[in-house]
Design an enzyme around this catalytic site. Structure first.
Site, PDB file in Angstrom:
ATOM      1  N   ALA A 183      -3.660   3.341   1.294  1.00  0.00           N
ATOM      2  CA  ALA A 183      -4.544   3.378   2.455  1.00  0.00           C
ATOM      3  C   ALA A 183      -5.773   4.223   2.125  1.00  0.00           C
ATOM      4  O   ALA A 183      -5.660   5.319   1.581  1.00  0.00           O
ATOM      5  CB  ALA A 183      -3.803   3.944   3.654  1.00  0.00           C
TER       6      ALA A 183
ATOM      7  N   ARG B 114      -2.725  -5.898   8.391  1.00  0.00           N
ATOM      8  CA  ARG B 114      -1.357  -5.366   8.428  1.00  0.00           C
ATOM      9  C   ARG B 114      -1.024  -4.875   9.831  1.00  0.00           C
ATOM     10  O   ARG B 114      -1.810  -4.134  10.439  1.00  0.00           O
ATOM     11  CB  ARG B 114      -1.193  -4.213   7.444  1.00  0.00           C
ATOM     12  CG  ARG B 114       0.277  -3.799   7.242  1.00  0.00           C
ATOM     13  CD  ARG B 114       0.391  -2.620   6.292  1.00  0.00           C
ATOM     14  NE  ARG B 114       1.604  -2.680   5.502  1.00  0.00           N
ATOM     15  CZ  ARG B 114       2.355  -1.628   5.170  1.00  0.00           C
ATOM     16  NH1 ARG B 114       2.017  -0.412   5.575  1.00  0.00           N
ATOM     17  NH2 ARG B 114       3.422  -1.766   4.439  1.00  0.00           N
TER      18      ARG B 114
ATOM     19  N   THR C 197       0.556   5.453  -0.230  1.00  0.00           N
ATOM     20  CA  THR C 197      -0.189   6.709  -0.292  1.00  0.00           C
ATOM     21  C   THR C 197       0.417   7.594  -1.368  1.00  0.00           C
ATOM     22  O   THR C 197       1.613   7.882  -1.348  1.00  0.00           O
ATOM     23  CB  THR C 197      -0.157   7.412   1.075  1.00  0.00           C
ATOM     24  OG1 THR C 197      -0.878   6.610   2.012  1.00  0.00           O
ATOM     25  CG2 THR C 197      -0.784   8.786   0.991  1.00  0.00           C
TER      26      THR C 197
ATOM     27  N   TYR D   4      -1.300   4.275  13.288  1.00  0.00           N
ATOM     28  CA  TYR D   4      -2.634   4.843  13.065  1.00  0.00           C
ATOM     29  C   TYR D   4      -3.613   4.305  14.111  1.00  0.00           C
ATOM     30  O   TYR D   4      -3.198   3.713  15.097  1.00  0.00           O
ATOM     31  CB  TYR D   4      -3.063   4.597  11.624  1.00  0.00           C
ATOM     32  CG  TYR D   4      -2.144   5.289  10.638  1.00  0.00           C
ATOM     33  CD1 TYR D   4      -2.021   6.676  10.636  1.00  0.00           C
ATOM     34  CD2 TYR D   4      -1.351   4.565   9.748  1.00  0.00           C
ATOM     35  CE1 TYR D   4      -1.150   7.329   9.771  1.00  0.00           C
ATOM     36  CE2 TYR D   4      -0.478   5.205   8.874  1.00  0.00           C
ATOM     37  CZ  TYR D   4      -0.388   6.583   8.886  1.00  0.00           C
ATOM     38  OH  TYR D   4       0.480   7.224   8.046  1.00  0.00           O
TER      39      TYR D   4
ATOM     40  N   GLN E 146      -7.042  -1.414   1.084  1.00  0.00           N
ATOM     41  CA  GLN E 146      -6.586  -1.257   2.471  1.00  0.00           C
ATOM     42  C   GLN E 146      -7.500  -0.281   3.209  1.00  0.00           C
ATOM     43  O   GLN E 146      -7.621   0.888   2.837  1.00  0.00           O
ATOM     44  CB  GLN E 146      -5.148  -0.774   2.544  1.00  0.00           C
ATOM     45  CG  GLN E 146      -4.603  -0.875   3.977  1.00  0.00           C
ATOM     46  CD  GLN E 146      -3.242  -0.249   4.154  1.00  0.00           C
ATOM     47  OE1 GLN E 146      -3.082   0.935   3.937  1.00  0.00           O
ATOM     48  NE2 GLN E 146      -2.270  -1.046   4.574  1.00  0.00           N
TER      49      GLN E 146
ATOM     50  N   PRO F 193       0.832  -1.206   0.000  1.00  0.00           N
ATOM     51  CA  PRO F 193       0.000   0.000   0.000  1.00  0.00           C
ATOM     52  C   PRO F 193       0.865   1.253   0.000  1.00  0.00           C
ATOM     53  O   PRO F 193       1.789   1.367   0.805  1.00  0.00           O
ATOM     54  CB  PRO F 193      -0.815  -0.128   1.296  1.00  0.00           C
ATOM     55  CG  PRO F 193      -0.023  -1.073   2.150  1.00  0.00           C
ATOM     56  CD  PRO F 193       0.683  -1.995   1.223  1.00  0.00           C
TER      57      PRO F 193
ATOM     58  N   HIS G  70      -6.029  -2.229   8.054  1.00  0.00           N
ATOM     59  CA  HIS G  70      -4.796  -1.508   8.404  1.00  0.00           C
ATOM     60  C   HIS G  70      -4.713  -1.330   9.918  1.00  0.00           C
ATOM     61  O   HIS G  70      -5.360  -0.458  10.497  1.00  0.00           O
ATOM     62  CB  HIS G  70      -4.808  -0.155   7.705  1.00  0.00           C
ATOM     63  CG  HIS G  70      -3.489   0.561   7.671  1.00  0.00           C
ATOM     64  ND1 HIS G  70      -2.396   0.162   8.409  1.00  0.00           N
ATOM     65  CD2 HIS G  70      -3.077   1.651   6.965  1.00  0.00           C
ATOM     66  CE1 HIS G  70      -1.377   0.978   8.178  1.00  0.00           C
ATOM     67  NE2 HIS G  70      -1.768   1.893   7.299  1.00  0.00           N
TER      68      HIS G  70
ATOM     69  N   GLY H 239       7.445  -1.561  -1.962  1.00  0.00           N
ATOM     70  CA  GLY H 239       6.840  -0.245  -2.012  1.00  0.00           C
ATOM     71  C   GLY H 239       7.478   0.647  -3.057  1.00  0.00           C
ATOM     72  O   GLY H 239       6.977   0.782  -4.164  1.00  0.00           O
TER      73      GLY H 239
ATOM     74  N   GLY I 297      11.710  -2.367   2.892  1.00  0.00           N
ATOM     75  CA  GLY I 297      13.020  -2.149   2.306  1.00  0.00           C
ATOM     76  C   GLY I 297      13.706  -3.387   1.783  1.00  0.00           C
ATOM     77  O   GLY I 297      14.948  -3.442   1.736  1.00  0.00           O
TER      78      GLY I 297
END
Length: 371
Positions: free
Chosen positions: A63, A237, A31, A190, A105, A29, A185, A322, A301
């Site tokens: 997201a 997640r 943004t 969050y 998501q 995911p 999520h 990502g 990563g």
């Protein structure tokens, strides 16, 4: 005997609940802040972007807000209104037409927000909390595009019940929009993570204190989504490392292994865990792998070589990429060919149009562009 290609583990099929992924390369995911202002609706540009990347074993969307209260960044999409459902339909249609699979998501940012998104009202969290750092408000505030996070207030028990219903409603909307499933999520600092983390959650009711209580909203929210879609269309997640706003947990091994155990036995499509570079974090991720009884996706990563090794070693079943997916719409092909890889342009990550979004070159050297 012929040598086995180094990336071969990434190209085995994988059952993820109701879908069968043709490879183990997942689009994480990401943004990108390109939905329409105000209504937060996706456009034809998003259909191009996601369909370009349909070669992933699974595409997980950026997201996506489950409610107006759940928004904390400018120009992020929602999945709670009829207009938003209609905006997502061309995206799911395009991905399916390209042979892909796509999960939405579901996101509630909690305190990682600003009053400008809520008609002047304070953001909400597990407890009263002022996150570190700044909210990305775009052009909605005269001091933007980023301004300091305000103090968030604690959700009441009645409001928590309302948030759970918002997740249920968003899952229904995702189904109407044609998604193959959803990712709940619960990561990155969050709202759900603000209930999990000891540095934020200071409640003294059924949602605070013990690990079992702090995990409660995660479980209840996931169960609400399962009621709508079935467990085999739901992934989750989590991220045991530090999160947005400077949140952390004093004992991530205890908290996040407990969360992984609480999600086991439900028949979920997968658990998706974000790692950090800390060796202690790696121990937590490995323990979560052992605690969860379904497919396990990792993110954070990874190079293709490291991803293949994690799968070969049994530490994960799939790996989500990502930034590599931002710059390489044909990432699966590039990994199979051992590169080369385009470099992403951070200046175009958030906001804007086709530039830095749908115009990265594919392997034949041409650009897939949408103006």
């Amino acid at each position: 005997m012929a040598d086995v290609p180094a990336h071969a583990p990434l190209f085995k099929e994988l059952k993820l609940g109701r879908i069968t992924a043709p490879n183990r390369i997942v689009m994480a995911p990401l943004t990108r802040a390109r939905s329409t202002p105000g209504e937060n609706v996706q456009t034809d540009l998003h259909a191009v972007y996601y369909s370009q990347r349909a070669g992933a074993g699974l595409v997980i969307t950026e997201a996506t807000n489950i409610s107006r209260q759940g928004q904390g960044y400018a120009w992020t999409p929602g999945i709670f209104s009829d207009a938003q459902v209609d905006g997502w339909k061309p995206v799911t249609d395009a991905v399916h037409a390209a042979g892909g699979r796509i999960f939405c998501q579901l996101w509630h940012v909690g305190a990682i927000s600003h009053n400008v998104f809520h008609d002047g009202a304070a953001p909400v969290s597990s407890s009263v909390w002022t996150p570190k750092g700044e909210a990305f408000v775009g052009d909605l505030h005269p001091d933007g595009p980023t301004v300091a996070h305000p103090e968030a207030r604690a959700l009441s028990l009645d409001e928590i019940a309302g948030v759970i219903e918002d997740y249920r409603h968003a899952a229904k909307c995702a189904d109407k929009a044609g998604f193959d499933g959803v990712e709940f999520h619960g990561a990155n600092g969050y709202l759900i993570d603000q209930f999990l983390r000891s540095s934020v959650n200071s409640r003294d009711d059924a949602y605070g204190g013990s690990v079992e209580n702090r995990v409660r909203l995660l479980v209840e929210g996931v169960d609400a989504v399962i009621d709508v879609l079935g467990a085999d269309r739901v992934g989750v997640r989590l991220s045991p490392a530090g999160g947005a706003g400077g949140s952390k947990d004093e004992n991530p091994m205890e908290t996040y292994v407990a969360a992984a155990k609480a999600l086991s036995g439900k028949g979920l499509a997968y658990l998706h865990v974000v790692r950090s570079g800390d060796p202690e974090n790696a121990k937590v991720v490995d323990a979560m792998r052992k605690a969860f009884d379904g497919p396990f996706i990792v993110n954070g990563g990874f190079t293709p070589e490291e991803a293949a090794q994690w799968i070969e070693d049994g530490r994960a079943d799939a790996v989500a990429f990502g930034k590599l997916y931002i710059a390489n719409p044909d990432l699966t092909k590039r990994i199979a060919m051992d590169g080369p890889y385009n470099d992403p342009n951070p200046d175009t990550f958030y906001g804007g149009g086709a530039k830095g979004y749908t115009d990265y070159p594919i392997m034949d050297g041409t650009a897939q562009a949408a103006e």
